[in-house]
Write a protein that holds these residues in place. Sequence first.
Motif, PDB file in Angstrom:
ATOM      1  N   GLY A 235      -6.408 -11.994  17.711  1.00  0.00           N
ATOM      2  CA  GLY A 235      -6.888 -11.080  16.679  1.00  0.00           C
ATOM      3  C   GLY A 235      -6.168  -9.748  16.713  1.00  0.00           C
ATOM      4  N   ALA A 236      -4.918  -9.773  17.161  1.00  0.00           N
ATOM      5  CA  ALA A 236      -4.151  -8.529  17.318  1.00  0.00           C
ATOM      6  C   ALA A 236      -3.221  -8.280  16.145  1.00  0.00           C
ATOM      7  N   VAL A 237      -3.507  -8.911  15.007  1.00  0.00           N
ATOM      8  CA  VAL A 237      -2.702  -8.721  13.804  1.00  0.00           C
ATOM      9  C   VAL A 237      -3.255  -7.538  13.016  1.00  0.00           C
ATOM     10  N   ASP A 238      -2.354  -6.702  12.478  1.00  0.00           N
ATOM     11  CA  ASP A 238      -2.773  -5.584  11.625  1.00  0.00           C
ATOM     12  C   ASP A 238      -2.968  -6.132  10.205  1.00  0.00           C
ATOM     13  N   ARG A 239      -4.139  -6.697   9.979  1.00  0.00           N
ATOM     14  CA  ARG A 239      -4.392  -7.376   8.706  1.00  0.00           C
ATOM     15  C   ARG A 239      -4.368  -6.412   7.525  1.00  0.00           C
ATOM     16  N   ASP A 240      -4.800  -5.176   7.756  1.00  0.00           N
ATOM     17  CA  ASP A 240      -4.770  -4.197   6.674  1.00  0.00           C
ATOM     18  C   ASP A 240      -3.333  -3.913   6.251  1.00  0.00           C
ATOM     19  N   TYR A 241      -2.449  -3.761   7.231  1.00  0.00           N
ATOM     20  CA  TYR A 241      -1.052  -3.488   6.899  1.00  0.00           C
ATOM     21  C   TYR A 241      -0.426  -4.690   6.191  1.00  0.00           C
ATOM     22  N   VAL A 242      -0.686  -5.884   6.679  1.00  0.00           N
ATOM     23  CA  VAL A 242      -0.143  -7.082   6.043  1.00  0.00           C
ATOM     24  C   VAL A 242      -0.613  -7.167   4.595  1.00  0.00           C
ATOM     25  N   ALA A 243      -1.879  -6.844   4.340  1.00  0.00           N
ATOM     26  CA  ALA A 243      -2.408  -6.908   2.983  1.00  0.00           C
ATOM     27  C   ALA A 243      -1.730  -5.902   2.067  1.00  0.00           C
ATOM     28  N   ARG A 244      -1.343  -4.740   2.614  1.00  0.00           N
ATOM     29  CA  ARG A 244      -0.730  -3.700   1.788  1.00  0.00           C
ATOM     30  C   ARG A 244       0.772  -3.875   1.613  1.00  0.00           C
ATOM     31  N   ARG A 590      13.516   5.126   5.458  1.00  0.00           N
ATOM     32  CA  ARG A 590      12.252   5.103   6.207  1.00  0.00           C
ATOM     33  C   ARG A 590      11.079   5.396   5.279  1.00  0.00           C
ATOM     34  N   TYR A 591      10.441   4.363   4.810  1.00  0.00           N
ATOM     35  CA  TYR A 591       9.215   4.556   4.057  1.00  0.00           C
ATOM     36  C   TYR A 591       8.160   5.087   5.010  1.00  0.00           C
ATOM     37  N   THR A 592       7.103   5.640   4.507  1.00  0.00           N
ATOM     38  CA  THR A 592       6.058   6.202   5.373  1.00  0.00           C
ATOM     39  C   THR A 592       4.741   5.483   5.128  1.00  0.00           C
ATOM     40  N   ARG A 593       3.921   5.479   6.165  1.00  0.00           N
ATOM     41  CA  ARG A 593       2.562   4.919   6.050  1.00  0.00           C
ATOM     42  C   ARG A 593       1.615   6.099   5.874  1.00  0.00           C
ATOM     43  N   THR A 594       1.175   6.327   4.669  1.00  0.00           N
ATOM     44  CA  THR A 594       0.408   7.536   4.400  1.00  0.00           C
ATOM     45  C   THR A 594      -1.096   7.326   4.389  1.00  0.00           C
ATOM     46  N   GLY A 595      -1.569   6.097   4.447  1.00  0.00           N
ATOM     47  CA  GLY A 595      -3.009   5.909   4.460  1.00  0.00           C
ATOM     48  C   GLY A 595      -3.395   4.479   4.176  1.00  0.00           C
ATOM     49  N   PRO A 596      -4.627   4.109   4.500  1.00  0.00           N
ATOM     50  CA  PRO A 596      -5.053   2.710   4.358  1.00  0.00           C
ATOM     51  C   PRO A 596      -5.129   2.240   2.916  1.00  0.00           C
ATOM     52  N   ASP A 597      -5.169   3.165   1.942  1.00  0.00           N
ATOM     53  CA  ASP A 597      -5.299   2.754   0.550  1.00  0.00           C
ATOM     54  C   ASP A 597      -3.967   2.753  -0.195  1.00  0.00           C
ATOM     55  N   VAL A 598      -2.881   3.079   0.517  1.00  0.00           N
ATOM     56  CA  VAL A 598      -1.580   3.177  -0.137  1.00  0.00           C
ATOM     57  C   VAL A 598      -0.811   1.873   0.055  1.00  0.00           C
ATOM     58  N   GLU A 599      -0.357   1.298  -1.053  1.00  0.00           N
ATOM     59  CA  GLU A 599       0.438   0.069  -0.963  1.00  0.00           C
ATOM     60  C   GLU A 599       1.842   0.403  -0.485  1.00  0.00           C
ATOM     61  N   VAL A 600       2.346  -0.379   0.461  1.00  0.00           N
ATOM     62  CA  VAL A 600       3.691  -0.182   1.003  1.00  0.00           C
ATOM     63  C   VAL A 600       4.641  -1.095   0.248  1.00  0.00           C
ATOM     64  N   VAL A 605      18.345  -4.205  -3.722  1.00  0.00           N
ATOM     65  CA  VAL A 605      19.698  -3.676  -3.820  1.00  0.00           C
ATOM     66  C   VAL A 605      19.677  -2.302  -4.481  1.00  0.00           C
ATOM     67  N   PHE A 606      18.837  -2.161  -5.521  1.00  0.00           N
ATOM     68  CA  PHE A 606      18.679  -0.878  -6.190  1.00  0.00           C
ATOM     69  C   PHE A 606      17.410  -0.200  -5.685  1.00  0.00           C
ATOM     70  N   ALA A 607      17.484   1.110  -5.524  1.00  0.00           N
ATOM     71  CA  ALA A 607      16.364   1.845  -4.940  1.00  0.00           C
ATOM     72  C   ALA A 607      15.095   1.706  -5.771  1.00  0.00           C
ATOM     73  N   ALA A 608      15.240   1.585  -7.085  1.00  0.00           N
ATOM     74  CA  ALA A 608      14.070   1.518  -7.954  1.00  0.00           C
ATOM     75  C   ALA A 608      13.419   0.142  -7.984  1.00  0.00           C
ATOM     76  N   ASP A 609      14.075  -0.842  -7.438  1.00  0.00           N
ATOM     77  CA  ASP A 609      13.551  -2.215  -7.445  1.00  0.00           C
ATOM     78  C   ASP A 609      12.594  -2.380  -6.271  1.00  0.00           C
ATOM     79  N   ARG A 610      11.352  -1.968  -6.459  1.00  0.00           N
ATOM     80  CA  ARG A 610      10.368  -1.977  -5.376  1.00  0.00           C
ATOM     81  C   ARG A 610       9.601  -3.304  -5.336  1.00  0.00           C
ATOM     82  N   HIS A 611       9.303  -3.751  -4.146  1.00  0.00           N
ATOM     83  CA  HIS A 611       8.579  -5.005  -3.990  1.00  0.00           C
ATOM     84  C   HIS A 611       7.973  -5.054  -2.591  1.00  0.00           C
TER      85      HIS A 611
END
Length: 757
Positions: A235-244, A590-600, A605-611
Amino acid sequence: MAEKVRKTLCTFCGVVDQVTVEDGGRVRATGSLGVCVKGAHYFQKHLSADPAEVARFTSPLLRTPYGWEQISWDYAIDMVADTVLADRQEFGRDAVACYGVGQMTLESLWLAKKFFQGHLGTNNICSNAEQCLANNAGGHELVFGNEGPFAAYDDYRHADAVFFYGHNPAINHPTVFQRYVRRNRDAVKVVVDPRRTATVERLQADDPRTVHLPVRSGSDILLNMVFARHLLDRGAVDRDYVARAVDPDSAEAFVRMVAEGPYTLDEAVPRLTPAGMPVEEMRSRVLRACRLWESERVVTTSSVGINQTVGSSGVASILNLHLLTGQLGAPGRGHVRLAGQSNASAELAMGYSGRLLPFRMRLSDPEHRARAAELWKLPAWRINPAQGLPVASFATSERLRTLFVFGTNPARNFPNLAQWRERMMDLCVVYVDSYYNPEMLEYADIVLPCRTKHETSGVFLNGERRLQYMEAIEEPPFEAWSDVRIVCAVARRIAERLAGAEPPDVAALSEDDVDALVARGNGDLSARALDEAFRYPVDEYGEVLSEPVWEEIQAASRGFYNEFCDGTGRPITLADIRSGEGVQWGGERRYTRTGPDVEVSFPGVFAADRHRARFHLPPPERLVPFGERNDRQFVLITGRGGMGPTARRRDVAMFNSATATGEALWPAANSVYVNPADAGRLGVTSAQRVRLSNDLGSLVCPAELSDDVPMGHLYLTFHPDHAGTHPNVLTSSDHCDPHTWQPLLKDTQVDLEPLPS
């Protein structure tokens, strides 16, 4: 009288740090990393040296029926330009190929890419990175959609646990090892490597908590699946991070694969354990490593060891663990890559592969081809849509006729070496290098002497994506040219040969139409475009100035993931790079982790192509240790350096500098290292001559007995020696990573036969 101090970079490996050279040849480290013996030795030996004493080329050379003949630069450029045009007209655009090296400046990498791929239309353009580092980029692309990395050397300082995968930084990257890894005394280190290397020895001497996992070769991904299963079961998986941060379908598929597969300690450890080692001992070590993945801050690091063994899937399997635990995007969390070639990261960014365009755009994508043409101010039809060859397959091409080699040695570092050497005899090889290399002179036809490290100026992008500027601290004692000047001179001489000819002024042409133009006197080439594209301001010696080339590169990079901007998004100028210790590439690094409600999300290839990221599901064949499918006696491991204190001291000095330091440092013969139990079974004694063989070839060398090599494995360095033992006569060009085309050289099976005394 004040002592003269000259500042430059040490560029013998991917660390790249600043040094000063004082009168008398004393070398001091002035950057945060320092300089090791290889760099210091180079500067002390080569500054102000007589060219004859350091085996320098002093003029262009042409092979004739009567031997090598010295020729003028003007005649040499004529010969090269005429050869390119003749072969291209007779055999097509892909008759020309370029094989670069990760010690070219960023400016020369950019210009070579623009010349060969953009203007000449050949996609047979590759570099050493395709042999060593490409799979690190490939692993990042499989998981994140970009080639990374996110981490930096400073992350070693902040980690609670550091995992080394098939990596021996104590020998290969001693400055990072000493100043970052060893100084973090609190972190527990884990070394995943079949051999007991110098890194294992020194870390265990520092800290008995250090864990060495001598897994069977080819077991890296299986081991990482064991780590993943342990984290799920605990149970050592960061499920919240995986979900985001992770695509939900890939997360579900990966968790199901790990949970249902044979990846428990009891199921997998016996498969990981080398012969001769108690399974319970390995189980205990693996369990300790599993628990370290539950630490607050985990850093992993890898180099050629995993890249040439299990490839992109191996690196992706490490990144899977970082996603599973949320170990990304903060100090002390992430995957750090270390390169052997100083500018290998720039090769990756520039897309040195037969199926890539600059900034990792895909050749198969029409929109990407149009964007590349726009960057190079060419019509879209000028970008050849046909994929080039993998570097490992150059020897198989019947159309390839002219090969440019920049500062590297394909007479040694290509797989299936016997076939490649035979093929080079049929090619016109244009060899660009500083130092006399007896192996390459067997195959070269035209030699163009280039400037050395201390005579060249330019930008380098090191393993942590820090841009620094190398200053020329000495003028050559004869007329050597930089790579940049050579490329520009050949391009403009071709423009002169075309005598103002211009291709049709149309928006689109089919591939067949372009081939027809090539056959009719290279009618697809534009004399005006070539002349304008490679006409840059020069200094008093005729050398191209860095600033206009850098400004062109920086402007071209805008909008890409590999955009050359700092952490604030401001374009990086050459003045920025020249000041202090350069600039740490920022952009989307380096993206940042700013909070539990923020999607990462992550850029492509292009900076604007977020996924979102995607867990990589390794293919079944990558989960099988090599020994389980080996129909020969041994798995052959190759790498840098011998074993034992004397050999290791010598090999640190030779790493990436064997040619530059001269043949005097080469050993009489490289030894193959054999486990004593295997040696006893085969009747092999220390220093006895043995033959290694497989379907590709054979070599003879002395044997040395060593407990540091596990049973069922052999170890042989690929450093040069006077006996001419080349492990690549045994490695295959057929085993390539499907994502990057990098040869999996360490997936090599051999038999060993003792020879009579």
